[in-house]
Design an enzyme around this catalytic site. Sequence first.
Site, PDB file in Angstrom:
ATOM      1  N   GLY A 265       0.822  -1.210   0.000  1.00  0.00           N
ATOM      2  CA  GLY A 265       0.000   0.000   0.000  1.00  0.00           C
ATOM      3  C   GLY A 265       0.852   1.255   0.000  1.00  0.00           C
ATOM      4  O   GLY A 265       0.644   2.152  -0.809  1.00  0.00           O
ATOM      5  N   ALA A 266       1.817   1.310   0.899  1.00  0.00           N
ATOM      6  CA  ALA A 266       2.678   2.482   1.015  1.00  0.00           C
ATOM      7  C   ALA A 266       3.831   2.134   1.942  1.00  0.00           C
ATOM      8  O   ALA A 266       3.797   1.109   2.613  1.00  0.00           O
ATOM      9  CB  ALA A 266       1.900   3.667   1.580  1.00  0.00           C
ATOM     10  N   MET A 267       4.848   3.011   1.962  1.00  0.00           N
ATOM     11  CA  MET A 267       6.030   2.728   2.776  1.00  0.00           C
ATOM     12  C   MET A 267       6.466   3.990   3.508  1.00  0.00           C
ATOM     13  O   MET A 267       6.589   5.053   2.922  1.00  0.00           O
ATOM     14  CB  MET A 267       7.151   2.185   1.868  1.00  0.00           C
ATOM     15  CG  MET A 267       8.440   1.878   2.597  1.00  0.00           C
ATOM     16  SD  MET A 267       8.207   0.555   3.836  1.00  0.00           S
ATOM     17  CE  MET A 267       9.447   1.043   5.032  1.00  0.00           C
ATOM     18  N   ASN A 269       9.152   5.341   4.630  1.00  0.00           N
ATOM     19  CA  ASN A 269      10.527   5.842   4.600  1.00  0.00           C
ATOM     20  C   ASN A 269      10.639   7.216   5.263  1.00  0.00           C
ATOM     21  O   ASN A 269       9.817   8.090   5.017  1.00  0.00           O
ATOM     22  CB  ASN A 269      11.002   5.984   3.150  1.00  0.00           C
ATOM     23  CG  ASN A 269      10.618   4.805   2.320  1.00  0.00           C
ATOM     24  OD1 ASN A 269      10.981   3.688   2.615  1.00  0.00           O
ATOM     25  ND2 ASN A 269       9.822   5.037   1.285  1.00  0.00           N
ATOM     26  N   GLU A 302       1.133   5.718   7.654  1.00  0.00           N
ATOM     27  CA  GLU A 302       2.555   5.954   7.343  1.00  0.00           C
ATOM     28  C   GLU A 302       3.106   7.107   8.178  1.00  0.00           C
ATOM     29  O   GLU A 302       4.240   7.074   8.626  1.00  0.00           O
ATOM     30  CB  GLU A 302       2.760   6.203   5.852  1.00  0.00           C
ATOM     31  CG  GLU A 302       2.185   5.119   4.921  1.00  0.00           C
ATOM     32  CD  GLU A 302       2.586   3.687   5.266  1.00  0.00           C
ATOM     33  OE1 GLU A 302       3.664   3.495   5.861  1.00  0.00           O
ATOM     34  OE2 GLU A 302       1.804   2.758   4.972  1.00  0.00           O
ATOM     35  N   HIS A 305       3.880   6.025  11.711  1.00  0.00           N
ATOM     36  CA  HIS A 305       5.112   5.240  11.783  1.00  0.00           C
ATOM     37  C   HIS A 305       6.322   6.095  12.162  1.00  0.00           C
ATOM     38  O   HIS A 305       7.321   5.564  12.634  1.00  0.00           O
ATOM     39  CB  HIS A 305       5.410   4.591  10.430  1.00  0.00           C
ATOM     40  CG  HIS A 305       4.893   3.189  10.293  1.00  0.00           C
ATOM     41  ND1 HIS A 305       5.032   2.245  11.276  1.00  0.00           N
ATOM     42  CD2 HIS A 305       4.269   2.567   9.253  1.00  0.00           C
ATOM     43  CE1 HIS A 305       4.497   1.092  10.852  1.00  0.00           C
ATOM     44  NE2 HIS A 305       4.018   1.265   9.644  1.00  0.00           N
ATOM     45  N   GLU A 324       3.897  -2.626  13.265  1.00  0.00           N
ATOM     46  CA  GLU A 324       2.687  -2.694  12.446  1.00  0.00           C
ATOM     47  C   GLU A 324       1.411  -2.856  13.266  1.00  0.00           C
ATOM     48  O   GLU A 324       0.421  -2.184  13.006  1.00  0.00           O
ATOM     49  CB  GLU A 324       2.804  -3.793  11.396  1.00  0.00           C
ATOM     50  CG  GLU A 324       3.904  -3.540  10.354  1.00  0.00           C
ATOM     51  CD  GLU A 324       3.770  -2.218   9.620  1.00  0.00           C
ATOM     52  OE1 GLU A 324       2.689  -1.610   9.639  1.00  0.00           O
ATOM     53  OE2 GLU A 324       4.781  -1.773   9.025  1.00  0.00           O
TER      54      GLU A 324
HETATM   55 ZN   LIG Z   1       2.966  -0.046   8.342  1.00  0.00          ZN
END
Ligand SMILES: [Zn+2]
Length: 868
Positions: A265-267, A269, A302, A305, A324
């Site tokens: 889905g997405a990261m 970074n 994200e 995170h 997660e």
């Molecule tokens: Zn995640």
Amino acid sequence: MTETRPVIYLQDYTEPPFLIDKVHLHFDLHEGETRVKTLLDMRRNPLVPTADLVLNGEKIQLYSVALNGTVLAEQAYKVTPHTLAVYNVPDAFQLETEVGLSAYDNTELSGLYRSRANFCTQCEPHGFRRITYYLDRPDVMACFTTSITARKDRYPLLLSNGNLVDEQTLSDGRHYVRWEDPSRKPAYLFALVAGDFQSITGEHRTPSGRIVTLKVYVEHDADPEEGRFALESLQRAMRWDEVQYGREYDLAIYMIVAVSDFNMGAMENKGLNIFNTKYVLARSDRVIDTDYVGIEGVVGHEYFHNWTGNRVTCRDWFQITLKEGLTVFRDETFTEDMTSQGVAHIDTVNGLRTQQFLEDAGPTAHPIRPASYIEVNNFYTNTVYRKGAQVIRMIRTLIGKEAFRQGMDVYFERHDGQAVTTDDFVAAMADASGRDFTQFKRWYDQAGTPVLDVSSQYDTQTKTYHLTVRQSCPATPGQPTKLPFHLPFRIALWAQTGAAQPIVERTLELTEETHTFTFTDIQAAPIPSLLRDFSAPVIVNYPYTEDELCFLLKHETDPFAKWEAGQRYMTRAILHAVDNVDELHVRVVPTCLVEAYQHLLTPGIVTDLAFLARLLTPPSEMYLNQQRTPMRVEKVSECRIRFKQELGIALRAEWERWYHMLKPLAVYTPAAVGERALRDLALMYLVAADAEAFRHLAYRQAEGTTYFADRWGAMMALRDVACEERLTLIKRLHTAETPALVLNKFFTYEATALLAGTYDRVKQLLKDRSFDLHNPNNVYALLVAFGTNETQFHHVSGRGYTLIADYVICVDAFNPQVAGRLVMPLLRWQRVDTARQAMMKAALTRILKTANLSSDVYELVSKALAVS
Ligand SMILES: [Zn+2]
């Protein structure tokens, strides 16, 4: 099959033998070979006695190695397909390597790869070793600087983590940038983007008064305004984390880049999130209400995170749920706060029960913190994410919101800048609350969905009520027996006479196999409402009467418990029909249920219309199929259709009235979302009741608007109806101009239809010019979606199994992660009858015999075939 592959165990964890203080990367980007020069400031970890330095590296060509400025002779190091070993290094040193790689040939979309005409990266979990030789493990944290050169005309934008500190135009048509990331981070959070993008910019002022620049980049042919909703979601997420957790963002810039080809889905970074376009682009003529919810949720996820994952990261990949599970919990509660709390929580539970419970009952069942793996990519699962989030939610329920917030503060204060474990997280919660979590930690080690068998007894003499709860947990691979879990069990007792409030509300705690709870001074036998607020990820069995379920459906004030009463009632009705196949004349929908729904549909009774729509939505086929072993796919499908038809007919007047009364505005607001949800449900029931009479209504709704959500709601009502109107609407959606986002919806629409022609249609679309097997979103939308269409996938001929197995083999050759997702429905052969089992096992065996099978697919298939 006698082949075995190395298994990695949590218990074998050892600290990194070397540490990296600073990393400088230089990328010379080319469509052919990209060169990467890496300078590492390293030192020996005094706690670990080792000699040689062994770095990870895969699919990269080594050109040179230098130690403290001296190029090493070939005998001073050794290269294998997965490592670079450098012999006899001193205690502190600089290591310089130069490697070459081909991003254009990278079809796995891990490491540095091409998406359309742009370069981008995906490094979690093991992508960074495909960029350079490195200690590619999350507990090695270093400060990164990154410089990039590339052609200026094709790649006007060059991004990496941190802050831009230098920018130059070079003489040869190329340009140069340098980014510095002041925060130490593990390599999996590294990111690079190079290409032609458009952007919108916003800003955010933190409580301490700093201004953060926010950027959302979209591919050059998209309208940057399509990123507006994502940008606003980011601002809401930043504010929410400040208010709820007192956490601020730490860099001067936060960037989101949307790319078309992305496995996940997405990261998250650091400072440079890379997103699948699906979770960024929003345009009212292309997306539906749930897309907005998805975008806001993933952007929030994200962003959250940055604290739960980036600043406090994982020690090793067995701890994925540390970041997660916790971050999903944070995004779920964020969505609850941004939308309708009850509806958002119901959607969370519904997703968990259909997806994760299935995983917990299958051959790949694993605890939220697994003890071993062959391929870590296989552990980005519903269990680690969604059940992991439920475990966090249980901690909050057990200790209360205030102590939970204090526990989070302790966790951040203690571990900021560290790579830690789930034990460290739980210890912070224990210390903040003074509670003992020793037994609770079994949730981290034991797989399987616990079952609570509840019975009750009322004593008219003593006016006491006894509730007995017996917990058990089925065996899972490698775990034949389980110890009792510690869990919060929220209950209420309602007086049968009806009242606005229950007579008892309590959060009980279960720790033993069996508990009996006694309630005194109860004037008459009450109706128990069990697992209110879905206080634990468990299955509850209780012999409810139909009247009791009707009562709870009408009177419960807890949104989950109210919804659950309806789900139980509908599930029971449909399964009763499934089990009594020969009595076709018997009605599926009981009168009492019709009356309860009639009551709920009276205007003013339920004011949250999105919630009302959830109350009246029947359980999915996937959920119903889980209730019977072996599965009865055809019968479940047939009875569910009959159920919808009967409820459509019985409440036809109500459905018609609501359908014509609701005129939702063409905007994404809670009111419009609720109105659309109920209107479209009414339309679904009307079409189910009498397709001949009502399909034109759906057609008119679809054709009378450019607002995509309105169009889509109407199309969904016709999804399983073979008619002219459906064909016309489909044709409009499938043209050469159809944008990718809409095209993927169209693929899923076709692949999940219950129509007899669905299989042929999927095969036809696989060959269509609009379909690209190398694009993960296309594969998920068409093939993975087909795997969720249980009636079609489990077709008695076995053709569904053959189709999926063919494509697993084909996709595995170039993208194992996507193949790993595609193979999932084939693994669950234990759920079907023996004839189907034989066909599914044959398909699995054929996959396992494929030459050069990836470790991703190998691990999943071999585990599925190992169970008996
Ligand atoms: Zn995640």
